[in-house]
Design a protein around this motif. Structure first.
Motif, PDB file in Angstrom:
ATOM      1  N   UNK A  22       0.986  -1.082   0.023  1.00  0.00           N
ATOM      2  CA  UNK A  22      -0.097  -0.071   0.079  1.00  0.00           C
ATOM      3  C   UNK A  22       0.837   1.285  -0.005  1.00  0.00           C
ATOM      4  N   UNK A  23       0.430   2.364  -0.483  1.00  0.00           N
ATOM      5  CA  UNK A  23       1.053   3.464  -0.793  1.00  0.00           C
ATOM      6  C   UNK A  23       0.018   4.672   0.000  1.00  0.00           C
ATOM      7  N   UNK A  24       0.395   5.467   1.030  1.00  0.00           N
ATOM      8  CA  UNK A  24      -0.716   6.471   1.541  1.00  0.00           C
ATOM      9  C   UNK A  24       0.031   7.679   1.424  1.00  0.00           C
ATOM     10  N   UNK A  25      -0.995   8.915   1.065  1.00  0.00           N
ATOM     11  CA  UNK A  25      -0.537  10.219   1.304  1.00  0.00           C
ATOM     12  C   UNK A  25      -0.344  10.632   2.481  1.00  0.00           C
ATOM     13  N   UNK A  26      -0.132  11.774   2.597  1.00  0.00           N
ATOM     14  CA  UNK A  26       0.214  12.517   3.922  1.00  0.00           C
ATOM     15  C   UNK A  26      -1.039  12.803   4.854  1.00  0.00           C
ATOM     16  N   UNK A  27      -2.385  12.505   4.308  1.00  0.00           N
ATOM     17  CA  UNK A  27      -3.712  12.474   4.870  1.00  0.00           C
ATOM     18  C   UNK A  27      -4.041  11.091   5.498  1.00  0.00           C
ATOM     19  N   UNK A  28      -3.037  10.025   5.246  1.00  0.00           N
ATOM     20  CA  UNK A  28      -3.459   8.903   5.650  1.00  0.00           C
ATOM     21  C   UNK A  28      -4.522   7.939   4.737  1.00  0.00           C
ATOM     22  N   UNK A  29      -4.652   8.679   3.544  1.00  0.00           N
ATOM     23  CA  UNK A  29      -5.493   7.944   2.654  1.00  0.00           C
ATOM     24  C   UNK A  29      -4.784   6.918   1.885  1.00  0.00           C
ATOM     25  N   UNK A  30      -5.189   5.715   1.517  1.00  0.00           N
ATOM     26  CA  UNK A  30      -4.380   4.713   0.670  1.00  0.00           C
ATOM     27  C   UNK A  30      -4.770   5.273  -0.663  1.00  0.00           C
ATOM     28  N   UNK A  31      -3.805   5.374  -1.575  1.00  0.00           N
ATOM     29  CA  UNK A  31      -3.822   5.875  -2.827  1.00  0.00           C
ATOM     30  C   UNK A  31      -3.847   4.661  -4.089  1.00  0.00           C
ATOM     31  N   UNK A  32      -2.907   3.821  -3.486  1.00  0.00           N
ATOM     32  CA  UNK A  32      -2.600   2.418  -4.354  1.00  0.00           C
ATOM     33  C   UNK A  32      -2.591   1.390  -3.520  1.00  0.00           C
ATOM     34  N   UNK A  33      -2.834   0.219  -3.907  1.00  0.00           N
ATOM     35  CA  UNK A  33      -2.915  -1.080  -3.121  1.00  0.00           C
ATOM     36  C   UNK A  33      -2.564  -1.982  -4.396  1.00  0.00           C
ATOM     37  N   UNK A  34      -1.776  -3.037  -3.920  1.00  0.00           N
ATOM     38  CA  UNK A  34      -1.919  -4.372  -4.622  1.00  0.00           C
ATOM     39  C   UNK A  34      -1.416  -5.493  -4.161  1.00  0.00           C
ATOM     40  N   UNK A  35      -1.505  -6.786  -4.392  1.00  0.00           N
ATOM     41  CA  UNK A  35      -1.282  -7.940  -3.739  1.00  0.00           C
ATOM     42  C   UNK A  35      -0.190  -8.443  -4.844  1.00  0.00           C
ATOM     43  N   UNK A  36       1.189  -8.539  -4.074  1.00  0.00           N
ATOM     44  CA  UNK A  36       2.512  -9.139  -4.915  1.00  0.00           C
ATOM     45  C   UNK A  36       2.810 -10.479  -4.596  1.00  0.00           C
ATOM     46  N   UNK A  37       3.202 -11.315  -5.538  1.00  0.00           N
ATOM     47  CA  UNK A  37       3.760 -12.528  -5.165  1.00  0.00           C
ATOM     48  C   UNK A  37       5.368 -12.201  -5.512  1.00  0.00           C
ATOM     49  N   UNK A  38       6.159 -12.290  -4.367  1.00  0.00           N
ATOM     50  CA  UNK A  38       7.466 -12.223  -4.698  1.00  0.00           C
ATOM     51  C   UNK A  38       8.349 -13.507  -4.232  1.00  0.00           C
ATOM     52  N   UNK A  39       9.421 -13.926  -5.260  1.00  0.00           N
ATOM     53  CA  UNK A  39      10.261 -14.977  -5.140  1.00  0.00           C
ATOM     54  C   UNK A  39      11.408 -14.897  -4.316  1.00  0.00           C
ATOM     55  N   UNK A  40      11.686 -15.707  -3.460  1.00  0.00           N
ATOM     56  CA  UNK A  40      12.966 -15.542  -2.674  1.00  0.00           C
ATOM     57  C   UNK A  40      13.485 -16.623  -2.443  1.00  0.00           C
ATOM     58  N   UNK A  41      15.065 -16.467  -2.404  1.00  0.00           N
ATOM     59  CA  UNK A  41      15.845 -17.627  -1.973  1.00  0.00           C
ATOM     60  C   UNK A  41      15.600 -17.919  -0.591  1.00  0.00           C
ATOM     61  N   UNK A  42      15.863 -19.467  -0.469  1.00  0.00           N
ATOM     62  CA  UNK A  42      15.860 -19.908   0.900  1.00  0.00           C
ATOM     63  C   UNK A  42      17.168 -19.962   1.469  1.00  0.00           C
ATOM     64  N   UNK A  43      17.196 -19.832   2.804  1.00  0.00           N
ATOM     65  CA  UNK A  43      18.571 -19.553   3.328  1.00  0.00           C
ATOM     66  C   UNK A  43      19.377 -21.203   3.351  1.00  0.00           C
ATOM     67  N   UNK A  44      20.431 -21.158   2.919  1.00  0.00           N
ATOM     68  CA  UNK A  44      21.187 -22.378   2.611  1.00  0.00           C
ATOM     69  C   UNK A  44      21.394 -23.305   4.041  1.00  0.00           C
ATOM     70  N   UNK A  45      21.541 -24.503   4.094  1.00  0.00           N
ATOM     71  CA  UNK A  45      21.875 -25.137   5.197  1.00  0.00           C
ATOM     72  C   UNK A  45      23.218 -24.882   5.547  1.00  0.00           C
ATOM     73  N   UNK A  46      23.449 -24.948   6.893  1.00  0.00           N
ATOM     74  CA  UNK A  46      24.665 -24.526   7.426  1.00  0.00           C
ATOM     75  C   UNK A  46      25.492 -25.546   7.638  1.00  0.00           C
TER      76      UNK A  46
END
Length: 158
Positions: free
Chosen positions: A134-158
């Motif tokens: 979400x992105x809000x303006x200085x009045x606290x109003x949400x100006x844009x929102x979206x749901x994103x899917x992000x791919x991340x690497x997993x922590x390597x085994x130590x």
């Protein structure tokens, strides 16, 4: 675009994302020049590129393209999270909403809330975090929102 962001202290892996976790992404102030430049290049509707024409529009003045607002939010997400993580891209976003116009001089604050975290069943070295952005303006109003899917690497085994 000027930004003020917080940064994690270490590299983030999928295991560092937890449902309910909120990332404060920092703030930025948007200028008329940025609105017009983006509009001219990517979305040249009159209310994004011509201040006089924008006064006669239903918005009553210059406003940023919704795509510009999404790009601003993406930059904040990158600065606060992606550049300090094992980011592997994204398969896309859902539920994009432009809720309020973004105007010159608006101070915008980004936030990301983790909705789900799933290790990949086929690729054990990575997984997906689903994040409501979400992105809000200085009045606290949400100006844009979206749901994103992000791919991340997993922590390597130590």
């Amino acid at each position: 675009m000027t930004t003020d962001t917080q940064q994690p202290d270490r590299l983030l892996f999928l295991e560092d994302f937890v449902v309910g976790q909120v990332f404060e992404l920092g703030t930025t102030t948007i200028s008329a020049a940025e609105i017009v430049a983006f509009g001219r290049q990517f979305d040249p509707q009159p209310f994004h590129v011509d201040e006089a024409a924008a006064l006669e529009s239903p918005f009553g003045g210059l406003i940023a393209s919704g795509w510009h607002s999404c790009a601003v939010l993406m930059r904040l997400w990158y600065e606060a999270v992606l550049r300090v993580s094992v980011s592997l891209g994204s398969p896309g976003v859902d539920e994009v909403r432009w809720l309020e116009p973004v105007r010159p001089g608006d101070v915008l604050t980004g936030r990301g809330e983790v909705l789900a975290v799933r290790p990949s069943e086929r690729r054990p070295e990575r997984g997906t975090a689903v994040v409501r952005m979400t992105l809000e303006n200085e009045e606290g109003e949400t100006v844009v929102s979206f749901v994103g899917r992000a791919l991340f690497g997993r922590r390597p085994a130590e």
